[in-house]
Design an enzyme around this catalytic site. Structure first.
Site, PDB file in Angstrom:
ATOM      1  N   GLN A 161       0.794  -1.229   0.000  1.00 59.09           N
ATOM      2  CA  GLN A 161       0.000   0.000   0.000  1.00 59.09           C
ATOM      3  C   GLN A 161       0.832   1.287   0.000  1.00 59.09           C
ATOM      4  O   GLN A 161       0.440   2.283  -0.587  1.00 59.09           O
ATOM      5  CB  GLN A 161      -0.895  -0.041   1.239  1.00 59.09           C
ATOM      6  N   GLU A 205      -3.287   9.174  -0.520  1.00 61.95           N
ATOM      7  CA  GLU A 205      -2.405   9.840   0.439  1.00 61.95           C
ATOM      8  C   GLU A 205      -1.329  10.661  -0.257  1.00 61.95           C
ATOM      9  O   GLU A 205      -0.321  11.036   0.344  1.00 61.95           O
ATOM     10  CB  GLU A 205      -1.805   8.806   1.400  1.00 61.95           C
ATOM     11  N   ASP A 240       4.260   0.081   4.063  1.00 60.55           N
ATOM     12  CA  ASP A 240       3.039  -0.420   4.697  1.00 60.55           C
ATOM     13  C   ASP A 240       2.456  -1.407   3.708  1.00 60.55           C
ATOM     14  O   ASP A 240       1.986  -1.014   2.634  1.00 60.55           O
ATOM     15  CB  ASP A 240       2.040   0.702   5.009  1.00 60.55           C
ATOM     16  N   GLU A 283       5.220  -1.988   8.054  1.00 56.59           N
ATOM     17  CA  GLU A 283       3.910  -2.005   8.726  1.00 56.59           C
ATOM     18  C   GLU A 283       3.051  -3.108   8.114  1.00 56.59           C
ATOM     19  O   GLU A 283       3.065  -3.307   6.897  1.00 56.59           O
ATOM     20  CB  GLU A 283       3.261  -0.633   8.530  1.00 56.59           C
ATOM     21  N   ASP A 311      -0.637  -2.320  12.558  1.00 52.63           N
ATOM     22  CA  ASP A 311      -1.760  -1.385  12.348  1.00 52.63           C
ATOM     23  C   ASP A 311      -3.052  -2.190  12.439  1.00 52.63           C
ATOM     24  O   ASP A 311      -3.698  -2.237  13.490  1.00 52.63           O
ATOM     25  CB  ASP A 311      -1.591  -0.700  10.991  1.00 52.63           C
ATOM     26  N   LYS A 336      -3.850   5.207  15.934  1.00 52.64           N
ATOM     27  CA  LYS A 336      -4.932   5.954  15.283  1.00 52.64           C
ATOM     28  C   LYS A 336      -6.052   6.082  16.307  1.00 52.64           C
ATOM     29  O   LYS A 336      -6.635   5.066  16.714  1.00 52.64           O
ATOM     30  CB  LYS A 336      -5.438   5.178  14.070  1.00 52.64           C
ATOM     31  N   SER A 366      -6.505   7.210   5.731  1.00 57.03           N
ATOM     32  CA  SER A 366      -6.461   7.568   4.308  1.00 57.03           C
ATOM     33  C   SER A 366      -7.552   8.580   3.971  1.00 57.03           C
ATOM     34  O   SER A 366      -7.372   9.420   3.101  1.00 57.03           O
ATOM     35  CB  SER A 366      -6.551   6.318   3.431  1.00 57.03           C
ATOM     36  N   LYS A 387       3.026   9.302  10.495  1.00 59.22           N
ATOM     37  CA  LYS A 387       2.742   8.895   9.120  1.00 59.22           C
ATOM     38  C   LYS A 387       1.557   9.709   8.658  1.00 59.22           C
ATOM     39  O   LYS A 387       0.443   9.527   9.148  1.00 59.22           O
ATOM     40  CB  LYS A 387       2.433   7.393   9.089  1.00 59.22           C
TER      41      LYS A 387
HETATM   42  P1  PGA Z   1      -6.617   3.399   6.273  1.00 60.96           P
HETATM   43  O1  PGA Z   1      -5.153   3.051   5.766  1.00 60.96           O
HETATM   44  O2  PGA Z   1      -6.634   4.711   6.935  1.00 60.96           O
HETATM   45  O3  PGA Z   1      -7.395   3.320   5.007  1.00 60.96           O
HETATM   46  O4  PGA Z   1      -6.992   2.276   7.223  1.00 60.96           O
HETATM   47  C1  PGA Z   1      -3.968   3.630   6.216  1.00 60.96           C
HETATM   48  C2  PGA Z   1      -3.047   2.569   6.727  1.00 60.96           C
HETATM   49  O5  PGA Z   1      -3.240   1.374   6.463  1.00 60.96           O
HETATM   50  O6  PGA Z   1      -2.095   2.892   7.435  1.00 60.96           O
HETATM   51 ZN    ZN Z   2      -1.530   0.545   7.649  1.00 57.03          ZN
END
Ligand code: PGA
Ligand code: ZN
Length: 444
Positions: A161, A205, A240, A283, A311, A336, A366, A387
């Site tokens: 990703q 992103e 990641d 990650e 994550d 998060k 994201s 990040k």
């Molecule tokens: P997400 O992805 O915010 O869509 O979950 C970001 C990440 O995987 O770090």
């Molecule tokens: Zn992630």
């Protein structure tokens, strides 16, 4: 001085993907604290529940019910509470919800109220949020700058990703951002020259959505960009992989670059990428329930100094982090707030990670808004790494731009985490003492 919450309001705003999300206002007297709620796309299945309306509006994604929950269910209960009692407020939100994962109120309701209250309290005390939350906030993070996007963040066929550069050799945060921006500019020229101008379109992103499928090719061109900008000696790389998205539950294999990998084979691939490309942070290298694989991978690569971040594995959840600590799975936590649903719970999970010797990387989602609150939160945690995407797109630069302000505010007290980014417990002497919170101890 009056600290009693007078009113709580919510409204619909749009996130960077054009999806509706919640903005919350918490008022004490004439003082307003405001916060936006971000949203993930490659979400972990154990995250706190984000509620959406279903139905035709915004193709099912509207959040009118969440707004009603905030204004009609939460507000009447929290009006009159002391806004500086963050722990009390957050505990109260958990009790009112009554489920283990915010399924009743919705984490997108609780996190908005929790963060808006923190902002309001900081304003009332006259302190910037990072300093309100921690009396010795002073560490500016290494940015994990996501320059090439794949996976669910874009429409190319690159399985991993995020391909990230980390300016660990910079002398300060602002120098780190300058270096990353110059790498982004240099990489853009290389991408266009090699793949054509369409290849320089960007993903969610802000990283390039270049039509690459082989992760080796992505790391190689990322390094070319860094070299062209002149920063090869100051940069390390990160990935990641968001590998839950790559897991085939029937075959028990991972799909990468058109091939099926067993857990062991994928660990071998990571091992080669670490050896060949100076990858120092990975990650979600494996799927969220592949606990044995995580432990094996951490034993192999953690011992070589590689940061292994959970994550989707941990989802900022204390039970899952505890399991990981006991199993030796990962050595760092992606942090998060909306994965758990309140600020106090998220801070407690970060402290738990630090106590176990794990690093903490504060992260965007994201689906972000222009709200830069994670910039204050990463400094409040002295976490040393953030990040928040590439150095383009307003919802990403909002965070970087807030960090410039914080760096200026801290002046000579600012310390750039640099090569010590892996966390308080791995030898960053200057922040070994975690200090106390200026207002209340949110970790109690
Ligand atoms: P997400 O992805 O915010 O869509 O979950 C970001 C990440 O995987 O770090
Ligand atoms: Zn992630």
């Amino acid at each position: 001085m009056n600290f009693e919450i007078r009113s709580v309001l919510a409204r619909r705003i749009l996130d960077c993907r054009g999806y509706p999300t919640v903005q919350v206002d918490v008022w004490v007297g004439d003082t307003l604290g405001r916060a936006d709620v971000p949203a993930g796309r490659s979400t972990g299945s154990n995250e706190a529940v984000e509620l959406r309306d279903g139905g035709p509006r915004y193709r099912g994604a509207d959040i009118q019910r969440v707004i009603a929950t905030i204004e009609e269910t939460i507000a009447p209960h929290v009006i009159g509470l002391d806004v500086t009692d963050q722990l009390g407020l957050d505990r109260f939100l958990c009790e009112l919800d009554g489920t283990p994962n915010k399924a009743a109120l919705g984490a997108n309701a609780t996190v908005g109220v929790s963060l808006a209250a923190a902002r309001c309290a900081a304003k009332l005390t006259g302190l910037p949020l990072h300093r309100y939350l921690r009396a010795d906030s002073h560490v500016l993070p290494v940015p994990l700058v996501n320059l090439i996007n794949g996976g669910r963040l874009t429409s190319n066929d690159l399985d991993f990703q995020e391909f990230i550069c980390m300016p660990v050799g910079a002398s300060s945060f602002s120098e780190a951002l300058r270096m990353a921006s110059e790498c982004h500019m240099a990489l853009r020229e290389i991408v266009i020259a090699r793949y054509g101008k369409l290849a320089a379109n960007t993903g969610d992103e802000g990283g390039f959505a270049t039509p690459i499928v082989d992760p080796r090719e992505a790391l190689a061109i990322l390094h070319e960009g860094v070299e062209a900008a002149g920063y090869a000696a100051d940069m390390v790389y990160g990935l990641d992989c968001a590998a839950t998205q790559l897991w085939d539950p029937d075959k028990h294999t991972y799909r990468v670059n058109g091939r099926d990998y067993t857990t062991e084979q994928l660990i071998d691939l990571y091992s080669e990428l670490v050896r060949d490309f100076n990858v120092q942070s990975i990650e979600d290298p494996l799927a969220e329930e592949d606990w044995d694989g995580w432990a094996a991978l951490t034993a192999e690569l953690g011992s070589r100094g590689v940061q292994i971040i959970g994550d989707d594995l941990f989802v900022t959840n204390p039970q899952r982090l505890q399991r990981g600590i006991e199993a030796g799975a990962a050595n760092a936590l992606l942090w998060k707030v909306n994965q758990i649903g309140t600020l106090s719970e998220a801070i407690a999970v970060a402290e738990m990670a630090f106590r176990a010797g794990y690093g903490v990387c504060v992260s965007e989602r994201s689906g972000e808004t222009e709200d830069p609150i994670i910039a204050d939160l990463v400094v409040a945690l002295n976490a040393g790494q953030i990040k928040t995407g590439s150095p383009v797109r307003g919802e990403r630069t909002a965070k970087y731009n807030r960090l410039f302000q914080i760096e200026e505010w801290l002046g000579a007290d600012a310390v750039y985490a640099g090569r010590q980014f892996k966390g308080r417990a791995t030898g960053r002497g200057n922040v070994a003492d975690s200090g106390s919170y200026a207002s209340r101890d949110l970790t109690a």
